[in-house]
Enzyme design. Structure first.
Site, PDB file in Angstrom:
ATOM      1  N   ALA A  22     -47.407  18.614  11.258  1.00 32.79           N
ATOM      2  CA  ALA A  22     -46.600  19.145  10.161  1.00 32.79           C
ATOM      3  C   ALA A  22     -45.964  20.474  10.540  1.00 32.79           C
ATOM      4  O   ALA A  22     -46.588  21.324  11.166  1.00 32.79           O
ATOM      5  CB  ALA A  22     -47.462  19.313   8.919  1.00 32.79           C
ATOM      6  N   GLY A  46       1.990   2.899  -2.886  1.00 27.47           N
ATOM      7  CA  GLY A  46       1.969   3.655  -4.144  1.00 27.47           C
ATOM      8  C   GLY A  46       1.768   5.151  -3.946  1.00 27.47           C
ATOM      9  O   GLY A  46       1.164   5.584  -2.965  1.00 27.47           O
ATOM     10  N   TYR A  59     -38.724  18.843  11.729  1.00 25.65           N
ATOM     11  CA  TYR A  59     -37.362  18.579  12.197  1.00 25.65           C
ATOM     12  C   TYR A  59     -37.403  18.189  13.674  1.00 25.65           C
ATOM     13  O   TYR A  59     -37.904  18.947  14.513  1.00 25.65           O
ATOM     14  CB  TYR A  59     -36.455  19.803  12.038  1.00 25.65           C
ATOM     15  N   ALA A 114       0.835  -1.209   0.000  1.00 24.69           N
ATOM     16  CA  ALA A 114       0.000   0.000   0.000  1.00 24.69           C
ATOM     17  C   ALA A 114       0.865   1.254   0.000  1.00 24.69           C
ATOM     18  O   ALA A 114       0.539   2.246   0.640  1.00 24.69           O
ATOM     19  CB  ALA A 114      -0.918  -0.008   1.213  1.00 24.69           C
ATOM     20  N   GLY A 173       9.980  -1.853  -7.640  1.00 26.11           N
ATOM     21  CA  GLY A 173       9.224  -3.002  -8.104  1.00 26.11           C
ATOM     22  C   GLY A 173       8.568  -3.780  -6.979  1.00 26.11           C
ATOM     23  O   GLY A 173       8.860  -3.598  -5.798  1.00 26.11           O
ATOM     24  N   ARG A 193      -1.965   8.765 -10.484  1.00 22.98           N
ATOM     25  CA  ARG A 193      -3.068   8.825 -11.443  1.00 22.98           C
ATOM     26  C   ARG A 193      -4.413   9.139 -10.799  1.00 22.98           C
ATOM     27  O   ARG A 193      -5.372   9.455 -11.493  1.00 22.98           O
ATOM     28  CB  ARG A 193      -3.142   7.511 -12.222  1.00 22.98           C
ATOM     29  N   GLY A 253      -0.720  -9.591 -17.661  1.00 28.25           N
ATOM     30  CA  GLY A 253       0.177 -10.725 -17.803  1.00 28.25           C
ATOM     31  C   GLY A 253      -0.634 -12.004 -17.903  1.00 28.25           C
ATOM     32  O   GLY A 253      -1.645 -12.168 -17.217  1.00 28.25           O
TER      33      GLY A 253
END
Length: 453
Positions: free
Chosen positions: A365, A13, A351, A11, A82, A17, A143
């Site tokens: 109401a 990276g 509310y 983790a 890598g 991007r 791959g």
């Protein structure tokens, strides 16, 4: 005897991007950071030891990875050389002598325990490396897993593959299990004799075979292996997660009228025979019990809806909203940090915040609980069976007794005893013909203005 396993989660990276100010693995899917999903899968696979290889936002990522029952050690990767080099960053953990080592990635939030367990099972049967692959109709860029006589011969990158090898649709996910007692020895043999000068984890397959060991591949659903590099792929992961979770919930006995319009959080719990209408959004921390109905266009977060209760349409339940059995919160209502008692009704345009509403009370109401004085929040208590007339303002702290009535349009600033009637509004006055005089005056002014133009 139970086999021990270390999961090495990569983790570190830079998330370039993602075009983001935070690490990629902190971006949420269903309200939970991607790394959190991966940790859940690891824990579900029975793995209790994790080596977390970190880079950017290391402290935040480590915190997001915390999960009960899993011991996490963190390792900071300062160079990017890598995947093989990244795994070796956790050398101290690898040297502890685990039976299995499982390597996975922090940006694969859809992975489940099943393929992880399947890869470990192959190590238990004698393989030195077990690579998790997936079949796809769109293999370009991946791959390829080249298998012969049941063994994994090589992982061939597309740029190096022959035309025949490019027709292979079994692709490498990057996730693999390794014989833990040989892991360090094998990893140390990975070289960097390639164009980029990097150490590739995939080279383990050929290294194992060259030393007389055995490498195999196990299959997993394509969707589970999806990773994330940018915001578009993050949206795809969200869609796939939602589709999977909706399907699970419906198979468990929940009705969703238009499931593609319902959005769930990672911890949403919905009971059997509940009904979820279209365009409902669940934030984190929501439980909906059996037989409840969530009507269309409602938003719930941090809320508990008990059996047989109804919500919406167009309702918002904020954190701390707790509806008892058969309670009702209707259209265009908002409830925050409030207990709504059994059978109580908050029907529309209301509310209710920082409040306790008793069983079978009726809230008219336009009623609001005025819970905030500009500095502190205060409690409103409404007793069982009380009736609050429309457009009333209850100025907290205040208590309305059991069975009490509050007349419509009242502003209540003092406690109302049980079974009392409270009227807190100006007395109505009638002015005969006053409306006609006002209208005639207005028309005269309008005519004069027009004449002066």
């Amino acid at each position: 005897m139970t086999r021990t396993c270390l999961a090495v989660i990569l983790a570190a990276g830079d998330s370039t991007r993602m075009k983001s100010s935070m690490s990629k693995v902190l971006h949420p899917v269903a309200g939970l950071p991607m790394i959190g999903h991966v940790m859940r899968a690891v824990a579900s696979a029975g793995i209790s030891d994790v080596a977390l290889v970190l880079g950017r936002d290391a402290d935040a990522v480590a915190q997001a990875a915390e999960i009960d029952g899993v011991a996490v050690r963190t390792f900071l990767q300062t160079e990017r050389l890598g995947t093989g080099h990244a795994v070796l960053t956790a050398r101290d953990a690898l040297s502890a002598g685990f039976d299995d080592v499982l390597v996975t990635y922090g940006d694969a939030p859809l992975v489940t325990a099943e393929p992880l367990a399947a890869a470990r099972a192959e190590i238990a049967k004698g393989a030195d490396v077990a690579v998790i692959g997936f079949h796809t109709e769109r293999p370009t860029g991946y791959g390829r897993l080249l298998v012969k006589n049941g063994e994994l011969v090589a992982i061939r990158e597309e740029k190096d593959a022959t035309e025949e090898e490019r027709q292979v649709t079994w692709c490498n996910s990057g996730i693999m299990a390794i014989n833990g007692h040989k892991a360090l020895e094998l990893l140390d043999r990975i070289g960097n004799d390639n164009v980029k000068g990097e150490y590739y984890l995939t080279d383990l397959v050929e290294i194992v075979r060259a030393s007389g060991g055995r490498a195999v591949a196990v299959d997993a659903p394509e969707a589970e292996m999806a990773g994330c590099n940018n915001r578009a792929e993050l949206a795809v992961l969200e869609r796939l997660w939602q589709e999977r979770r909706r399907h699970e919930i419906m198979l468990a006995g929940v009705t969703m009228i238009a499931p593609e319009t319902v959005f769930l959080a990672h911890d949403t719990t919905i009971g059997q025979d509940a009904v979820i209408e279209p365009n409902v959004v669940f934030g984190p921390g929501v439980t909906v019990e059996a037989g409840a109905v969530i009507h269309a266009f409602s938003h719930l977060e941090g809320a508990h809806v008990s059996a047989g209760a109804t919500v919406g349409p167009f309702a918002r339940l904020r954190p701390g909203a707790n509806l008892a059995a058969k309670a009702k919160v209707g259209n265009f209502c908002e409830v925050k940090k409030a207990e709504i008692g059994e059978g109580a009704k908050v029907n529309h345009l209301t509310y209710i915040g920082d409040a306790v509403v008793g069983a079978h009370a009726n809230i008219g109401a336009g009623t609001i609980t005025c819970n905030y004085d500009g500095v502190n929040k205060h409690l409103t208590q409404i007793g069982a069976g009380a009736f609050i007339g429309s457009n009333s303002a209850l100025v907290a702290p205040v208590a309305i007794g059991e069975g009490a009535y509050v007349g419509s349009g009242s502003v209540v600033t003092e406690d109302v005893p049980a079974n009392a009637l409270a009227l807190a509004r100006a007395r109505q006055e009638i002015k005969p013909d006053r409306a006609k005089a006002i209208r005639e005056r207005a028309l005269a002014l309008k005519a004069a203005a027009k004449a002066n133009k």
